[in-house]
Design an enzyme around this catalytic site. Structure first.
Site, PDB file in Angstrom:
ATOM      1  CD  GLU A 173       1.220  88.910 -25.491  1.00 60.37           C
ATOM      2  OE1 GLU A 173       2.285  88.627 -26.051  1.00 60.37           O
ATOM      3  OE2 GLU A 173       1.107  89.859 -24.676  1.00 60.37           O
ATOM      4  CD  GLU A 217       0.258  93.220 -25.557  1.00 65.64           C
ATOM      5  OE1 GLU A 217       0.052  94.304 -26.109  1.00 65.64           O
ATOM      6  OE2 GLU A 217       1.403  92.784 -25.329  1.00 65.64           O
ATOM      7  NE  ARG A 256       4.821  92.759 -32.214  1.00 62.94           N
ATOM      8  CZ  ARG A 256       5.185  91.935 -31.263  1.00 62.94           C
ATOM      9  NH1 ARG A 256       5.617  90.724 -31.559  1.00 62.94           N
ATOM     10  NH2 ARG A 256       5.139  92.273 -29.987  1.00 62.94           N
ATOM     11  CB  VAL A 264      10.418  87.243 -30.755  1.00 64.81           C
ATOM     12  CG1 VAL A 264      11.767  86.581 -30.530  1.00 64.81           C
ATOM     13  CG2 VAL A 264      10.565  88.738 -30.911  1.00 64.81           C
TER      14      VAL A 264
HETATM   15  P1  ADP Z   1       3.813  94.546 -23.271  1.00 63.95           P
HETATM   16  O1  ADP Z   1       2.849  94.929 -24.345  1.00 63.95           O
HETATM   17  O2  ADP Z   1       4.681  95.685 -22.827  1.00 63.95           O
HETATM   18  O3  ADP Z   1       4.577  93.293 -23.593  1.00 63.95           O
HETATM   19  P2  ADP Z   1       1.861  93.063 -21.685  1.00 63.95           P
HETATM   20  O4  ADP Z   1       0.568  93.671 -21.300  1.00 63.95           O
HETATM   21  O5  ADP Z   1       1.852  92.083 -22.822  1.00 63.95           O
HETATM   22  O6  ADP Z   1       2.921  94.222 -21.995  1.00 63.95           O
HETATM   23  O7  ADP Z   1       2.500  92.353 -20.429  1.00 63.95           O
HETATM   24  C1  ADP Z   1       3.812  91.839 -20.410  1.00 63.95           C
HETATM   25  C2  ADP Z   1       4.026  91.010 -19.150  1.00 63.95           C
HETATM   26  O8  ADP Z   1       3.831  91.805 -17.983  1.00 63.95           O
HETATM   27  C3  ADP Z   1       3.080  89.832 -18.978  1.00 63.95           C
HETATM   28  O9  ADP Z   1       3.499  88.700 -19.687  1.00 63.95           O
HETATM   29  C4  ADP Z   1       3.127  89.634 -17.480  1.00 63.95           C
HETATM   30  O10 ADP Z   1       4.276  88.939 -17.066  1.00 63.95           O
HETATM   31  C5  ADP Z   1       3.210  91.049 -16.957  1.00 63.95           C
HETATM   32  N1  ADP Z   1       1.859  91.584 -16.676  1.00 63.95           N
HETATM   33  C6  ADP Z   1       1.126  92.395 -17.476  1.00 63.95           C
HETATM   34  N2  ADP Z   1      -0.077  92.654 -16.912  1.00 63.95           N
HETATM   35  C7  ADP Z   1      -0.114  91.999 -15.739  1.00 63.95           C
HETATM   36  C8  ADP Z   1      -1.091  91.861 -14.686  1.00 63.95           C
HETATM   37  N3  ADP Z   1      -2.256  92.483 -14.729  1.00 63.95           N
HETATM   38  N4  ADP Z   1      -0.770  91.085 -13.630  1.00 63.95           N
HETATM   39  C9  ADP Z   1       0.435  90.447 -13.559  1.00 63.95           C
HETATM   40  N5  ADP Z   1       1.384  90.546 -14.490  1.00 63.95           N
HETATM   41  C10 ADP Z   1       1.139  91.311 -15.574  1.00 63.95           C
END
Ligand code: ADP
Length: 449
Positions: A275, A288, A292, A295
């Protein structure tokens, strides 16, 4: 190849995996909780075993009961689906030690990518661009202030073991930061059993772009292009599409190569997702890796013509990837809406209850992945997703038009669902133009975070 697989999950994903197994001539074992006795996945599987009470901890997270079910039914593999135990390294290890194949990556890769701080650190060292900050846990007030000073406000506080969009906090100043770190630590301990939190730069109005990875256990790693998951509600995805209207072939190639590099650094196998956040200047940053099936995997299937679950099972069984990167072609456009039992007009509160009327759309360009039918009782214990509506077209416009008419046909009564919100989104000119960022829904609904 495996002859029998236990599916350690419920709902639409259990149904999805059972269908793939049937097409591959593999026998299936469903597990279910007392609340899911009448569920579709129980009916479709060759065998079914009740593993405990309605609450997830009693059933779908009950490792001893699931392993006993696998032993009694003599399966050779377990498919964890998504959520529940799918990213639980301990569970993968237990499967490995019982000589049951875990259909996913090694417990080592899961553990490594499950710690977002360690994952970011590994990516930085491997030359993958990461969101600035967040390569060490912040333990106290001074750590937090220093970390924020380094990257500059606004920042976001996240849990190292976090997932599902939970527990993140955006901060614009020192006062808010200190309280956010404390709350985030307490919440992280309670939800994920690990209180480590980190601080990274908050990227303003980004898009969420992720790349689908396929990696066999013989060292071949490729990507299947991107999915754009920018339409989110409180950091949780609601609508996903492939390809992304924001990527041109050059950027797709560059990001795809970086995603493959990231997966290789994690010594990754089977299916996974890297991602990124893409900012307005075209810069992208790793956030991250999800170890897996996602969805939203169907949108990739619809534009590549591949079956990701079958590929995943084949690779877990040790088969080599037949595809090469150059064989992968993205054709047309696919969009997915998550149909959730939630009330979008009332802060998305869950809306469990009995579905008295259910009619799902069909016809050309429509795919519905669901476990729901008329008379289904939506249990209050689990995720509120009822299924996924996926539409395709030659172009984005065509996929949107098919989605609009499919949403018109979709009837789920009397519980509340996200369908009315989607009708609003697909008639919005801003969405049509593809000019969206992760705060799109908040703007549409006139909310502030
Ligand atoms: P999770 O593992 O809980 O899904 P993620 O790290 O994948 O968390 O982030 C989920 C969402 O949160 C991202 O798609 C984005 O919309 C927002 N997000 C996460 N980190 C950032 C960041 N550094 N700046 C802006 N938005 C963020």
């Amino acid at each position: 190849m495996f002859s029998k697989i236990l599916i350690a999950n419920r709902g639409e994903i259990a149904v999805r995996v059972i269908r793939a197994c049937k097409e591959m001539g593999i026998r299936t074992v469903a597990i279910y909780s007392e609340a899911d006795r009448a569920s579709q996945h129980v009916k479709l599987a060759d065998e079914a075993i009740c593993v405990g009470g309605p609450k997830s901890e009693q059933s779908y997270l009950n490792i001893p009961a699931i392993i006993s079910a696998a032993e009694i039914t003599d399966v050779d593999a377990i498919h964890p689906g998504y959520g529940f135990l799918s990213q639980n390294a301990h569970f993968a290890e237990i499967c490995e030690s019982c000589n049951i194949s875990f259909i996913g990556p090694s417990s080592r890769s899961i553990r490594l990518m499950g710690d977002k701080i360690a994952a970011k650190d590994l990516m930085r060292k491997s030359g993958v661009p990461i969101v600035p900050g967040g390569t060490a846990a912040v333990k106290n007030k001074d750590d937090a202030l220093n970390a924020a000073r380094k990257v500059g406000y606004p920042v976001i506080v996240k849990a190292a073991a976090g997932g599902g969009g939970r527990g993140m906090r955006v901060c614009h100043n020192d006062v808010r930061l200190i309280s956010a770190v404390m709350t985030c630590q307490t919440e992280a301990q309670a939800s994920f059993g690990n209180s480590d939190v980190f601080i990274e730069k908050f990227v303003q109005e980004p898009r969420h772009i992720e790349f689908q990875i396929l990696a066999d256990r013989h060292g071949h790693t490729i990507h299947l292009g991107e999915r754009d998951c920018t339409i989110q509600r409180r950091h949780q995805k609601l609508i996903e599409e492939a390809p992304s209207p924001a990527l041109d072939p050059k950027l797709r190639k560059r990001m795809g190569e970086v995603a493959v590099k990231a997966a290789r650094a994690a010594e990754y196998s089977t299916v996974g997702t890297v991602e990124f956040l893409l900012d307005k200047s075209g810069a992208y940053y790793f956030i991250e890796m999800n170890t897996r099936l996602q969805v939203e995997h169907p949108v990739t299937e619809m534009v590549t013509g591949l079956d990701l679950v079958k590929e995943q099972i084949r690779m877990a069984a040790g088969e080599a990837l037949k595809l090469k990167q150059d064989d992968v072609k993205m054709d047309g456009w696919a969009i997915e809406c998550r149909i959730n039992a939630e009330d979008p007009a009332n802060n998305f509160i869950p809306s469990p209850g009995k579905i008295e009327v259910y009619h799902q759309p069909g016809g050309r360009g429509v795919r519905v992945d669901t476990h729901v039918s008329t008379g289904y009782q939506v249990p209050p214990y689990y995720d509120s997703m009822l299924g996924k509506l996926i539409t395709t077209g030659k172009t984005r416009q065509e996929a949107i038009r098919v989605m609009q008419r499919a949403l018109e046909e979709y009837t789920i009564e009397p519980i509340k669902t996200t369908i009315p919100l989607y009708k609003q989104i697909f008639s919005d000119p801003t969405f049509w133009r593809g000019q969206i960022s992760t705060n799109y829904i908040e703007k549409l609904l006139g909310e502030r975070e």
